[in-house]
Enzyme design. Structure first.
Site, PDB file in Angstrom:
ATOM      1  N   THR A 100    -145.851  29.516  44.188  1.00  0.00           N
ATOM      2  CA  THR A 100    -145.006  30.392  44.842  1.00  0.00           C
ATOM      3  C   THR A 100    -144.922  30.172  46.199  1.00  0.00           C
ATOM      4  O   THR A 100    -144.029  30.660  46.956  1.00  0.00           O
ATOM      5  CB  THR A 100    -145.361  31.729  44.519  1.00  0.00           C
ATOM      6  OG1 THR A 100    -146.641  32.315  45.116  1.00  0.00           O
ATOM      7  CG2 THR A 100    -145.206  32.181  43.113  1.00  0.00           C
ATOM      8  N   LYS A 152    -159.110  34.560  51.734  1.00  0.00           N
ATOM      9  CA  LYS A 152    -158.079  34.864  51.183  1.00  0.00           C
ATOM     10  C   LYS A 152    -158.465  35.796  49.990  1.00  0.00           C
ATOM     11  O   LYS A 152    -159.411  35.490  49.394  1.00  0.00           O
ATOM     12  CB  LYS A 152    -157.117  33.636  50.322  1.00  0.00           C
ATOM     13  CG  LYS A 152    -155.904  34.277  49.398  1.00  0.00           C
ATOM     14  CD  LYS A 152    -155.216  32.960  49.106  1.00  0.00           C
ATOM     15  CE  LYS A 152    -155.570  32.595  47.702  1.00  0.00           C
ATOM     16  NZ  LYS A 152    -154.868  31.480  46.858  1.00  0.00           N
ATOM     17  N   GLY A 183    -146.998  31.418  48.519  1.00  0.00           N
ATOM     18  CA  GLY A 183    -147.612  32.542  49.230  1.00  0.00           C
ATOM     19  C   GLY A 183    -148.806  32.197  49.786  1.00  0.00           C
ATOM     20  O   GLY A 183    -148.957  32.566  51.148  1.00  0.00           O
TER      21      GLY A 183
HETATM   22  C1  R5P Z   1    -155.555  29.297  44.243  1.00  0.00           C
HETATM   23  O1  R5P Z   1    -156.827  29.591  44.061  1.00  0.00           O
HETATM   24  C2  R5P Z   1    -155.189  27.921  44.299  1.00  0.00           C
HETATM   25  O2  R5P Z   1    -156.111  27.083  45.032  1.00  0.00           O
HETATM   26  C3  R5P Z   1    -153.743  28.028  45.232  1.00  0.00           C
HETATM   27  O3  R5P Z   1    -154.065  28.429  46.300  1.00  0.00           O
HETATM   28  C4  R5P Z   1    -152.770  28.824  44.489  1.00  0.00           C
HETATM   29  O4  R5P Z   1    -152.634  28.817  43.239  1.00  0.00           O
HETATM   30  C5  R5P Z   1    -151.348  28.441  44.966  1.00  0.00           C
HETATM   31  O5  R5P Z   1    -150.482  29.566  44.565  1.00  0.00           O
HETATM   32  P1  R5P Z   1    -149.203  30.002  45.274  1.00  0.00           P
HETATM   33  O6  R5P Z   1    -148.587  28.832  46.030  1.00  0.00           O
HETATM   34  O7  R5P Z   1    -148.527  30.852  44.542  1.00  0.00           O
HETATM   35  O8  R5P Z   1    -149.952  30.893  46.475  1.00  0.00           O
END
Ligand code: R5P
Length: 293
Positions: A219, A186, A221
């Site tokens: 969120t 990611k 995402g």
């Molecule tokens: C990021 O490093 C966290 O581990 C999560 O993947 C992230 O914070 C999830 O956020 P969202 O649901 O907004 O993508």
């Protein structure tokens, strides 16, 4: 003491451990400001102050700060139990000139008399180092793995880490479930917040089941992008598992639309998907501390 953001997470471990609940009168003024009043003597007491700081994080922190300050002013020793630790994701500066919000939180907790912190699946080990008091993160991953293995019908699933930060957690989940794990790549644009997700080059998801494991769904995402990749490749079933189901706004519907078949979280954040009880590992840990004294 059970803080205003946590009836379930506060009362369950207290019952499990046979600890009394501290009686407190909480008054909320029309402008949303609160005040506390204790009617018992606090001097010399060791108090577990349970208050997760999920959104609105600032309000939940303020409630925690006020309670902790009053408790310590009245002579109690405060151990803050913060199952979801707001601001944990900003445990470092990602861009030059950015604030390390978690460092400020650690500083504020100390200044209102908190002497120890316990949390659940802290976002990163790096964040723990910002605290100048004992802090420990228990893990709800074994409970999640056990729950999904027992209650969700999956055929030899593969466990997916949506990013490098989730890799260790996901490997632990896969080992407990008795299956293998893979890792996606990611990348996040730190200005727009937009994410790009890449699967391993040789992955063929056709007809297979997957569990995407993350510490937090905010969120959605991250999980939506992972699921779309898997479903586009022909995956049969995708289950999203997270510790902290923050699920902002329309996130639940967004995830279902992206192809997620089921979402399972714990009760560190009260939500419609909170099926796994994270008070169990927390109570087990707190018992060890109490036994040490
Ligand atoms: C990021 O490093 C966290 O581990 C999560 O993947 C992230 O914070 C999830 O956020 P969202 O649901 O907004 O993508």
């Amino acid at each position: 003491m059970v803080g205003p953001s946590s009836q379930e997470f506060g009362t369950k471990p207290a019952k499990r451990m046979g600890l009394p609940l501290l009686a407190v009168t909480t008054t909320e003024f029309p402008a949303g400001e609160i005040k506390y009043k204790f009617d018992e003597k606090l001097d010399g007491l060791e108090v577990l102050l349970v208050q997760p700081t999920y959104p609105p994080a600032d309000r939940h922190y303020m409630q925690l700060f006020l309670a902790s300050h009053l408790l310590s002013q009245e002579g109690a020793r405060v151990h803050a139990v913060i199952p979801y630790l707001g601001y944990a994701r900003q445990g470092k500066a990602f861009l030059p000139g950015e604030i390390v919000s978690l460092g400020i939180v650690a500083h504020l907790l100390r200044s209102v008399g908190v002497t120890r912190v316990s949390t659940v699946d802290m976002h990163s080990a790096e964040g723990l180092a910002l605290f100048s008091m004992p802090i420990y993160s228990v893990s709800a991953i074994p409970g999640l793995a056990q729950h999904i293995k027992t209650y969700v019908k999956l055929d030899d699933p593969i466990v997916v880490a949506p990013d490098a930060g989730s890799a260790k957690r996901t490997q632990a989940f896969a080992a407990l479930y008795g299956t293998k794990s893979i890792q996606f790549k990611k990348s996040r644009d730190r200005v727009t917040g937009r994410i790009k997700m890449e699967a391993p080059p040789k992955l063929d998801p056709k007809g297979r089941d997957y569990v995407v494991v993350d510490d937090v769904i905010s969120t959605g995402g991250t999980i939506a992008a992972s699921t779309e990749l898997l479903k586009k490749g022909g995956a049969r079933k995708v289950v999203a598992a997270c510790v902290h189901a923050v699920l902002l706004g329309e996130t639940y519907d967004k995830l279902i639309k992206s192809g997620v078949d089921e979402i399972i979280g714990t009760n560190t954040v009260p939500s419609r998907v909170s099926r796994v009880d994270a008070t169990e590992p927390m109570a087990a840990y707190l018992r060890t501390i109490i036994a040490e004294k």
